[in-house]
Design a protein around this motif. Structure first.
Motif, short mmCIF file in Angstrom:
data_model
loop_
_atom_site.label_atom_id
_atom_site.label_comp_id
_atom_site.label_asym_id
_atom_site.label_seq_id
_atom_site.Cartn_x
_atom_site.Cartn_y
_atom_site.Cartn_z
N SER A 249 1.31 -1.25 -0.31
CA SER A 249 0.28 -0.19 -0.08
C SER A 249 1.12 1.17 -0.32
N LEU A 250 2.11 1.27 0.20
CA LEU A 250 2.52 2.41 0.19
C LEU A 250 2.49 2.82 -0.97
N ILE A 251 2.78 2.92 -2.51
CA ILE A 251 2.35 3.24 -3.81
C ILE A 251 1.68 3.94 -3.83
N THR A 252 0.36 3.61 -3.31
CA THR A 252 -1.31 4.38 -3.60
C THR A 252 -1.37 5.90 -3.01
N ARG A 253 -0.48 6.46 -1.92
CA ARG A 253 -0.84 7.96 -1.96
C ARG A 253 0.50 8.39 -2.65
N ALA A 285 0.74 11.59 2.27
CA ALA A 285 -0.82 11.01 2.30
C ALA A 285 -1.37 11.86 1.85
N ILE A 286 -2.56 11.61 2.22
CA ILE A 286 -4.23 12.05 1.30
C ILE A 286 -5.17 11.94 2.32
N CYS A 320 -7.20 9.36 7.86
CA CYS A 320 -5.69 10.20 7.03
C CYS A 320 -4.56 8.58 6.99
N THR A 321 -4.25 7.91 5.70
CA THR A 321 -3.55 6.18 6.47
C THR A 321 -1.74 7.32 6.42
N VAL A 328 4.20 15.05 3.93
CA VAL A 328 3.26 16.27 3.49
C VAL A 328 1.77 16.14 3.06
N LEU A 329 0.93 16.47 3.51
CA LEU A 329 -0.48 15.76 3.61
C LEU A 329 -1.07 16.29 2.42
N MET A 330 -1.92 15.82 1.14
CA MET A 330 -2.88 16.55 0.10
C MET A 330 -3.71 16.64 0.95
#
Length: 569
Positions: A249-253, A285-286, A320-321, A328-330
């Motif tokens: 799951s590291l790629i998703t964000r 993170a998103i 927020c994973t 940085v957070l989107m």
């Protein structure tokens, strides 16, 4: 079919059964199209789909979406069976088709009843000789036993897809990394609820994982002139087999953020952020979901107030994973005070913060702004951790509004630009988890003796393994096919369908894998218990199953059938 059927008597389904299956699927497709069109007409007002009427048909729409996913996967699986294919591929395609057709016809009955259509067409499909032949050749007891024996001998290498040298080398490299580096650390990360360690993150940085969706000119590995969704699927599936939460799951964000930047960021933002995201420094993170608004993005309320030089953020986000570790957070932010604008009042802001390995953090700014986060305890998907976030007048400079002034109000659209890739990535994650679970079940079935015989020798075990293998093979084939469509500029609808199917399938396959382990499957020390609790999250994130089925898939299928603008989005 190749003569590998000799190793498993009864395995070769024969050309007659394959031909019958294809004819039957043609009839089911026609019935599906008729049902989709009729249900769409029930939901029309003034030539457009009416949201209120769609909501009144949620039950039928949900069934329609699932029928569409099963049907497409069956068609794809059978289309992939060539004359020289191994017999196991044909057998598994027939098994999946037999189970899927039964499910699709059941679901279409609901659609037909709500749309006012005569059920005779569906009954005729069940009454035909093609259905009888498919059931016997695909899911009869003898066929299940033969397919199960073949799956048990395969070590989970099912649903093969021809890859060119670049993608085959990537698959091999990341499978080895998952087995040698990720898997040995996965249990401790899960059981002790640790944050993904640098011993995994740094080698993945060096392997270029975080830049898979970023063009080469910005330091990524994607071609400058096109996307390479197939590479992302290959790498994600391989890493997820080692651990969903600690690697896959590291790629998703970075996938979502980089696509948003490519779609709407300024040239300065692309030049500044994309090379750093590709290098995995900072991690990202998103932040979309809010406590009162899950998949209802249009209702989001976190407020951005304009001040000199930037914006002050006030409000809350949840789920927020990786928010703690991220630098940085989107953040999807309501930058227009008029709530009636819905999604048109949203913008994307990039919130920079220090990286934390802890389950709680607090960041205070000189101007008085504050951001706090707390990890949410979860039954699975541990390692990255999902956080509750609280923003209190937290300042973000104008330079960090994606797209600058022109990006104000574009947040919803820019977020959606990354979601197709996110759905494909999630489908690939599901395939990786399924493959891990199936391989674990096969190994245990060979090792475990029950009543004096290996577990794998019993017909019911063989039937379970056959169905697990058929589902994995069908989902893999569909995921790889849709990746090719997306790279050709198509496949948005199909990406939603494969996400829907693969995520539910991962729950089913991991459930059966755990069941075959008996009591040991329920023990935390056994990897299959982790696969089971990890798989449960897949149908919830990147578009909750219900919202995805109703708001994206069913609506898109109806728009496509009716020939309306926006079909297939």
């Amino acid at each position: 079919m190749k003569d590998d059927a000799r190793a498993c008597p009864g395995l070769d389904p024969g050309t007659a059964a394959l031909a019958a299956a294809r004819r039957l699927l043609g009839g089911v497709r026609a019935a599906f199209d008729a049902g989709t069109l009729a249900l769409g007409r029930q939901c029309l007002s003034n030539g457009r789909l009416d949201g209120r009427k769609l909501d009144q048909q949620q039950v039928a729409s949900f069934e329609l979406a699932w029928a569409g996913a099963d049907l497409l996967a069956s068609e794809t699986a059978l289309a992939a069976v060539a004359d020289d294919a191994p017999a196991i591929e044909g057998a598994l395609a027939l098994l999946f088709a037999a189970d899927a057709v039964a499910s699709v016809l059941d679901k279409l009955e609901t659609v037909y009843l709500e749309a006012g259509l005569d059920l005779a067409a569906l009954r005729q499909l069940r009454a035909g000789t093609d259905w009888d032949l498919l059931r016997a050749a695909g899911s009869g007891a003898r066929a299940l036993e033969a397919a199960g024996r073949a799956v048990a001998a395969s070590d989970g290498e099912l649903g093969p897809v021809a890859l060119d040298e670049q993608h085959a080398l990537a698959q091999d490299a990341f499978r080895r990394f998952a087995a040698d580096v990720v898997a040995p650390q996965a249990e401790a990360i899960h059981r002790h609820d640790r944050t993904v360690p640098e011993s995994l993150l740094q080698p993945l940085r060096e392997m270029g994982v975080f830049g898979l969706a970023i063009p080469e000119r910005f330091g990524g590995s994607s071609p400058n002139d096109r996307e390479d969704t197939l590479l992302m699927v290959v790498v994600t599936e391989a890493l997820s087999e080692g651990s969903l939460a600690a690697a896959g799951s590291l790629i998703t964000r970075p996938e979502i953020l980089s696509r948003a930047l490519m779609a709407g960021g300024t040239e300065a933002q692309k030049a500044s952020w994309l090379p750093r995201l590709a290098a995995g420094d900072p991690l990202c993170a998103i932040a979309i979901t809010e406590p009162d608004y899950g998949s209802d993005v249009a209702g989001l309320a976190l407020r951005g107030t304009k001040v000199e030089g930037g914006w002050r953020l006030t409000g809350a986000k949840t789920w927020c994973t990786f928010a703690g570790k991220a630098g940085v957070l989107m953040v999807v932010t309501r930058t227009h005070p008029d709530r009636s604008l819905g999604h048109k009042g949203l913008s994307l802001l990039l919130v920079e913060k220090p990286s934390f390995d802890t389950h709680e953090f607090s960041v205070e700014q000189e101007g008085g702004g504050r951001l706090t986060g707390r990890a949410i305890p979860t039954i699975g998907y541990r390692g990255m951790h999902s956080f509750d976030l609280s923003f209190e007048d937290f300042f973000v400079p104008d330079a960090n509004v994606v797209g600058g002034e022109a990006g104000l109000g574009q947040g919803f659209y820019l977020t959606m630009a990354g979601m197709v890739g996110g759905r494909m990535q999630t489908a690939a994650r599901a395939c990786g988890v399924m493959r891990a679970a199936l391989r674990a079940a096969i190994r245990y079935g060979h090792d475990r003796k029950v009543f004096g015989s290996p577990l794998v020798d019993f017909p019911l075990t063989q039937a379970k393994l056959a169905r697990m293998g058929a589902r994995l093979a069908a989902c893999r084939r569909l995921a790889y096919r849709v990746a090719g469509l997306i790279d050709a500029g198509q496949g948005r609808m199909e990406a939603s369908l494969v996400k829907l199917l693969a995520c539910r399938s991962a729950e089913m396959v991991t459930r059966e894998a755990l069941q075959l382990h008996g009591g040991m499957g329920y023990a935390e020390e056994t990897p299959v218990s982790r696969y089971f609790v990890d798989a449960r999250v897949l149908s919830i994130f990147e578009g909750a199953e219900e919202t995805l089925a109703l708001k994206v898939v069913a609506r898109g299928l109806m728009e496509r059938a009716l020939g309306l603008a926006g079909a297939g989005a």
